[in-house]
Design a protein around this motif. Structure first.
Motif, short mmCIF file in Angstrom:
data_model
loop_
_atom_site.label_atom_id
_atom_site.label_comp_id
_atom_site.label_asym_id
_atom_site.label_seq_id
_atom_site.Cartn_x
_atom_site.Cartn_y
_atom_site.Cartn_z
N ALA A 55 0.75 -1.30 -0.06
CA ALA A 55 -0.17 -0.10 -0.01
C ALA A 55 0.94 1.09 0.02
CB ALA A 55 -0.96 0.02 1.17
N LYS A 56 1.91 1.34 0.88
CA LYS A 56 2.92 2.41 0.67
C LYS A 56 3.40 2.69 -0.47
CE LYS A 56 7.24 4.07 2.81
NZ LYS A 56 8.29 3.89 3.93
N SER A 59 0.69 4.22 -2.68
CA SER A 59 0.67 5.51 -2.39
C SER A 59 1.62 6.48 -2.69
CB SER A 59 0.76 5.77 -0.53
OG SER A 59 -0.53 5.31 -0.17
N SER A 79 -13.47 -4.54 2.40
CA SER A 79 -12.12 -4.15 3.02
C SER A 79 -11.05 -3.77 2.19
CB SER A 79 -11.62 -5.45 3.78
OG SER A 79 -11.65 -6.52 3.37
N LEU A 82 -11.37 -0.15 0.70
CA LEU A 82 -11.01 0.67 1.80
C LEU A 82 -9.48 0.80 1.88
CD1 LEU A 82 -13.35 -0.53 4.77
CD2 LEU A 82 -13.43 1.78 3.23
N ALA A 83 -8.69 -0.39 1.54
CA ALA A 83 -7.52 -0.30 1.54
C ALA A 83 -6.87 0.68 0.30
CB ALA A 83 -6.90 -1.64 1.69
N SER A 84 -7.80 0.37 -0.68
CA SER A 84 -7.47 1.19 -1.97
C SER A 84 -7.72 2.58 -1.93
CB SER A 84 -8.22 0.50 -3.21
OG SER A 84 -7.77 -0.56 -3.69
N TYR A 85 -8.86 2.97 -1.16
CA TYR A 85 -9.17 4.37 -0.96
C TYR A 85 -7.96 5.25 -0.22
CZ TYR A 85 -13.84 2.71 -1.85
OH TYR A 85 -14.88 1.88 -2.29
N ARG A 86 -7.57 4.35 0.63
CA ARG A 86 -6.71 5.06 1.56
C ARG A 86 -5.17 5.48 0.69
NH1 ARG A 86 -8.54 1.41 5.50
NH2 ARG A 86 -7.07 -0.18 4.96
N THR A 87 -4.95 4.83 -0.38
CA THR A 87 -3.63 5.11 -1.11
C THR A 87 -3.96 6.35 -1.92
OG1 THR A 87 -4.55 3.85 -3.10
CG2 THR A 87 -3.06 2.69 -1.19
N GLY A 88 -5.25 6.70 -2.24
CA GLY A 88 -5.58 8.02 -3.03
C GLY A 88 -5.37 7.69 -4.50
N GLU A 128 -16.34 7.05 -3.68
CA GLU A 128 -14.96 7.33 -3.28
C GLU A 128 -13.80 7.46 -4.45
OE1 GLU A 128 -14.29 7.48 -0.19
OE2 GLU A 128 -15.97 6.70 0.93
#
Length: 371
Positions: A55-56, A59, A79, A82-88, A128
């Motif tokens: 994920a990092k 990002s 889930s 959600l992990a994908s959304y956090r990467t932008g 999202e």
């Protein structure tokens, strides 16, 4: 004018699923920049649900603000999204198994559950991200009527593109063309083929899909990917331009350098005869072929090697004749009588037998200079 076919590269996702391949951050950035600079249409950059390190990296790719759409791969699970959304990332691919084999024996579910889960995930993603690809895993083994049902439901949900995946690499071009025509006529959403190369037909199947009306194809550099890999970017791009006469945005002259970057990053040598990017694909050894290209390149040329940043070369093998020697010597400002030419050719043939391979031009010139 016909809409240009999108080249959707998944080297950083499916390519990295090749056995033994793992890209660090410097490699991911280098590959992404090379593909974007060449004009790729879209990059699928990884699977955020794999965890923190993956994920990092994703990002970090998003933070580069590259002028291309970045998407991530996700199961039909909230889930994962959600992990994908956090990467932008701008877009997500939501993958749903579509064959009875996988629905029953991988998910232990039924079609009703799958359609419901698909609806939940797509509606969530619409809130999202700006772009949604619905991936139909194992679609080549699915009931075609069920695939049509999914397409119609995806249209209602507002999906942006549907990816038909030949996950097991079992399709052949005629089947692709005649079967996928039905789906292209039905769908108001652009369709993409994601072809695997288990039977060596990924590139041919990708072209057949385009001829059937598909608007996008998945590709990886060098065909890198799960098992035997995917449709190769360089093969599909060149074939689109020179076989199907399609407009291609990608700068074909950059294909060789991109392939070299991925080869080094994946620690996988490019086979000498690999179409487009192999070291031997524009090298002529037979005297008949060398004579032919000297008279007119079109005699033995499908497309100009210069269009992909390459050039013709010759090698000296057991089929080489005296006039090939004369041609090389004259090109280097040398002149020899016929007896000397025959002597040099004899020495070259002896060396070829010892090495059990043709000689490059510079190797032959080494024989000349040492004689």
């Amino acid at each position: 004018m016909a809409q240009r076919v999108l080249l959707c590269d998944t080297t950083l996702r499916d390519g990295e699923q090749a056995p033994g391949v793992s890209f660090g951050w410097p490699e991911k950035e280098m590959i992404a920049r090379a593909l974007v600079d060449a004009g790729i249409d879209e990059l699928e950059v990884g699977v955020p649900a794999m965890g923190g390190a993956e994920a990092k990296k994703i990002s970090q790719l998003v933070a580069l603000k590259l002028p291309v759409r970045l998407i991530t791969w996700n199961r039909v699970v909230l889930s994962d999204l959600l992990a994908s959304y956090r990467t932008g990332v701008e877009g997500v691919a939501i993958c749903i198994p579509t064959s009875e084999q996988q629905i029953k024996h991988k998910l232990n579910k039924d079609r009703g559950w799958l359609l419901d889960q698909m609806g939940q995930c797509v509606r969530n993603a619409k809130q999202e991200v700006g772009y949604i690809v619905l991936g139909l895993e194992d679609a080549s083994r699915a009931d075609l009527n069920f695939v049509k049902e999914i397409i119609l439901e995806a249209q209602k949900l507002g999906v942006d593109r549907i990816r038909f995946s030949d996950t097991m690499g079992i399709l052949e071009p005629l089947q692709v063309f005649f079967t996928l025509q039905e789906l292209a006529k039905l769908s108001r959403i652009p369709l993409e083929l994601h072809a695997h190369n288990d039977l060596g037909m990924a590139t041919a199947n990708s072209l057949a899909a385009v001829q059937a009306g598909f608007k996008a194809v998945s590709v990886t550099v060098g065909g890198l990917g799960e098992r035997t890999g995917n449709a190769a970017l360089e093969e599909v791009a060149v074939a689109l331009k020179y076989c199907l006469k399609q407009e291609v945005r990608l700068d074909l002259k950059r294909l060789n350098s991109i392939a070299s970057i991925v080869s080094a990053a994946s620690d996988r040598r490019i086979p000498r005869a690999k179409p487009i990017i192999g070291s031997d694909v524009f090298t002529h050894t037979s005297a008949i072929h060398i004579d032919g290209i000297q008279k007119d390149y079109a005699n033995y040329q499908t497309f100009p090697p210069e269009s992909v940043g390459r050039k013709h070369s010759t090698a000296f093998g057991k089929h080489t004749k005296s006039k090939n020697v004369v041609r090389l010597l004259k090109s280097r400002g040398m002149d020899c009588d016929q007896d000397t030419v025959k002597e040099l050719l004899g020495k070259a043939l002896d060396r070829i037998q010892q090495l059990n391979r043709p000689l490059e031009e510079e190797e032959f010139l080494g024989i000349v200079l040492s004689s």
